[in-house]
Enzyme design. Structure first.
Site, PDB file in Angstrom:
ATOM      1  CD  GLU A  96      -3.789   9.783 -16.808  1.00  0.00           C
ATOM      2  OE1 GLU A  96      -3.759   9.140 -17.873  1.00  0.00           O
ATOM      3  OE2 GLU A  96      -3.740   9.252 -15.690  1.00  0.00           O
ATOM      4  CB  CYS A 116     -15.709  11.768 -19.584  1.00  0.00           C
ATOM      5  SG  CYS A 116     -16.581  11.946 -21.170  1.00  0.00           S
ATOM      6  CB  CYS A 120     -18.181   5.688 -23.903  1.00  0.00           C
ATOM      7  SG  CYS A 120     -18.820   7.129 -24.800  1.00  0.00           S
ATOM      8  N   GLY A 169     -12.731  13.688 -21.516  1.00  0.00           N
ATOM      9  CA  GLY A 169     -13.849  14.599 -21.671  1.00  0.00           C
ATOM     10  C   GLY A 169     -14.458  14.616 -23.061  1.00  0.00           C
ATOM     11  CD  GLU A 170     -18.384  15.248 -26.735  1.00  0.00           C
ATOM     12  OE1 GLU A 170     -18.223  16.202 -27.518  1.00  0.00           O
ATOM     13  OE2 GLU A 170     -18.218  14.053 -27.066  1.00  0.00           O
ATOM     14  CB  SER A 201     -12.543  13.363 -31.039  1.00  0.00           C
ATOM     15  OG  SER A 201     -13.246  12.138 -30.958  1.00  0.00           O
ATOM     16  CB  SER A 223     -16.393   8.697 -30.447  1.00  0.00           C
ATOM     17  OG  SER A 223     -15.215   9.434 -30.216  1.00  0.00           O
ATOM     18  CG  LEU A 224     -20.283   5.299 -35.725  1.00  0.00           C
ATOM     19  CD1 LEU A 224     -21.406   6.298 -35.515  1.00  0.00           C
ATOM     20  CD2 LEU A 224     -20.097   5.000 -37.210  1.00  0.00           C
ATOM     21  CG  HIS A 225     -16.799   3.905 -30.564  1.00  0.00           C
ATOM     22  ND1 HIS A 225     -15.478   3.738 -30.929  1.00  0.00           N
ATOM     23  CD2 HIS A 225     -16.886   5.140 -29.983  1.00  0.00           C
ATOM     24  CE1 HIS A 225     -14.793   4.815 -30.585  1.00  0.00           C
ATOM     25  NE2 HIS A 225     -15.626   5.675 -30.015  1.00  0.00           N
ATOM     26  CG  ASN A 301      -5.779   0.401 -26.253  1.00  0.00           C
ATOM     27  OD1 ASN A 301      -4.950  -0.382 -26.716  1.00  0.00           O
ATOM     28  ND2 ASN A 301      -6.124   1.524 -26.869  1.00  0.00           N
TER      29      ASN A 301
END
Length: 377
Positions: A96, A116, A120, A169-170, A201, A223-225, A301
């Site tokens: 997508e 991916c 995560c 994906g990474e 990213s 992408s820390l989060h 989300n």
């Protein structure tokens, strides 16, 4: 995009590789510039369209090479103007991609893998498992699809102003193909996007990030989060291999190599009761003061079979206020395209999972239609 093992797809050749291709044919290297413009500025779908190239050379190209794009399975527009495509790739799986309009700005979020390779916990894509890396041609074809969706190619019109490799994906786990694709995006004879308008990213593949600074100058997002290793180990498992301290150090090394005033974009998904409390914000301040950056807060989300919830507006504002008070540039990403499952973290595609990871998350007995087909949820 059906397989054609005997022909090379010219969409996947970086400028340097296309020069090498023509040189191996016994042609002058300037032919690469001509073909680049036809492919990526004029949107040529056949060699017959390349009128400034001799018929003899066009015939040779048709024998050796092809211009091949994937099949579009779904093209759907959200009520807020966000547009999502589902595209079938070689092998039958689908990825997508999403285009987000915002005034004169049109940002295309492209995928770099089928599924991916990471897992995560807050991301729907990761729950689908992993099939394979996308080729350079499959990555760059997403940009061609988005441009063509708004009419015939016109080099004078910028239909996609920004590209972010933040889809499925990474990117750094598909290093070579991603680097070649970003080179095409930024090449003046191809798409001509500014290095500030192409953003990669990563969840923090530190060795690959150090390699990236040697060959590219794309803008960088991480992408820390989470503000500490214990929590990030749960949310972003790759942190167990490359903890926050190593990732921040790699980001600083990357910025040093750019030799300009760019900063790192830090992505932080806010999850109710998990990482959205004032103490998390204060801890995050200490981390982000170690690197020139701006913070992008992303309210979670929802997606099927996830127990996580979106924080309240009050919690989001409180978190933001703490960051701003610490003089850290902070924005909250507005949720876009959630009515067509195109919001951040919601991209799932149709992945034939080679890892069998999806079996951990998907109940065997429940089936619902997705994109007009049946997919287990």
């Amino acid at each position: 995009m059906s397989e054609s093992p005997t022909k090379i797809n010219l969409l996947g050749l970086s400028p340097t590789k296309l020069e090498d291709f023509f040189e191996q044919m016994g042609e002058k290297r300037f032919r690469a510039t001509q073909v680049l413009k036809w492919l990526h500025q004029q949107g040529a779908s056949s060699f017959d369209e390349m009128t400034n190239i001799s018929k003899a050379l066009r015939a040779r190209l048709a024998e050796m090479a092809e211009i091949r794009e994937p099949e579009i399975l779904l093209d759907k527009v959200s009520k807020d103007g966000t547009r999502k495509w589902v595209i079938r790739m070689d092998g039958g799986s689908a990825i997508e991609m999403v285009l987000i309009p915002d005034g004169d700005r049109r940002t295309l979020c492209v995928s770099s893998q089928v599924g991916c390779s990471l897992d995560c916990s807050f991301c729907s894509t990761g729950k689908q498992g992993f099939n394979r890396n996308l080729s350079t041609a499959e990555i760059i074809a997403q940009l061609r699809v988005a441009i063509r969706a708004y009419g015939p190619f016109d080099p004078s019109e910028r239909r996609v102003s920004n590209v972010v490799l933040m889809g499925m994906g990474e990117p750094l786990m598909n290093f070579d193909n991603v680097v070649d694709a970003t080179q095409l995006m930024m090449d003046d004879n191809a798409y001509g996007l500014s290095k500030r308008r192409v953003t990669l990213s990563t969840a923090g593949v530190v060795p690959a990030l150090d390699r990236l600074r040697e060959v590219s100058d794309v803008s960088l997002a991480i992408s820390l989060h989470a503000p500490n290793n214990a929590l990030r180990n749960e949310l972003v498992p790759i942190n167990k291999r490359y903890p926050i301290e190593e990732l921040i150090a790699a980001c600083n090394r990357y910025l040093e190599g750019l030799n300009d005033k760019r900063v790192i974009t830090v992505e932080y998904t806010l999850i109710e009761g998990v990482n959205d409390q004032p103490e998390h914000a204060r801890e995050l301040v200490k981390v982000l003061r170690q690197v020139p950056c701006k913070l992008n807060l992303i309210p979670f989300n929802p997606f099927p079979n996830s127990d996580y919830r979106r924080p309240s507006e009050g919690a989001i504002q409180c978190f933001k206020d703490i960051m701003l008070k610490a003089s850290i540039i902070t924005t909250v990403r507005r949720t876009r395209g959630d009515d067509v499952d195109a919001a951040c973290g919601q991209l799932v595609g149709q992945v034939e999972d080679r890892t069998r990871r999806s079996q951990k998350y998907i109940p065997v007995v429940q089936e619902e239609p997705v994109h007009g087909k049946s997919q287990r949820l």
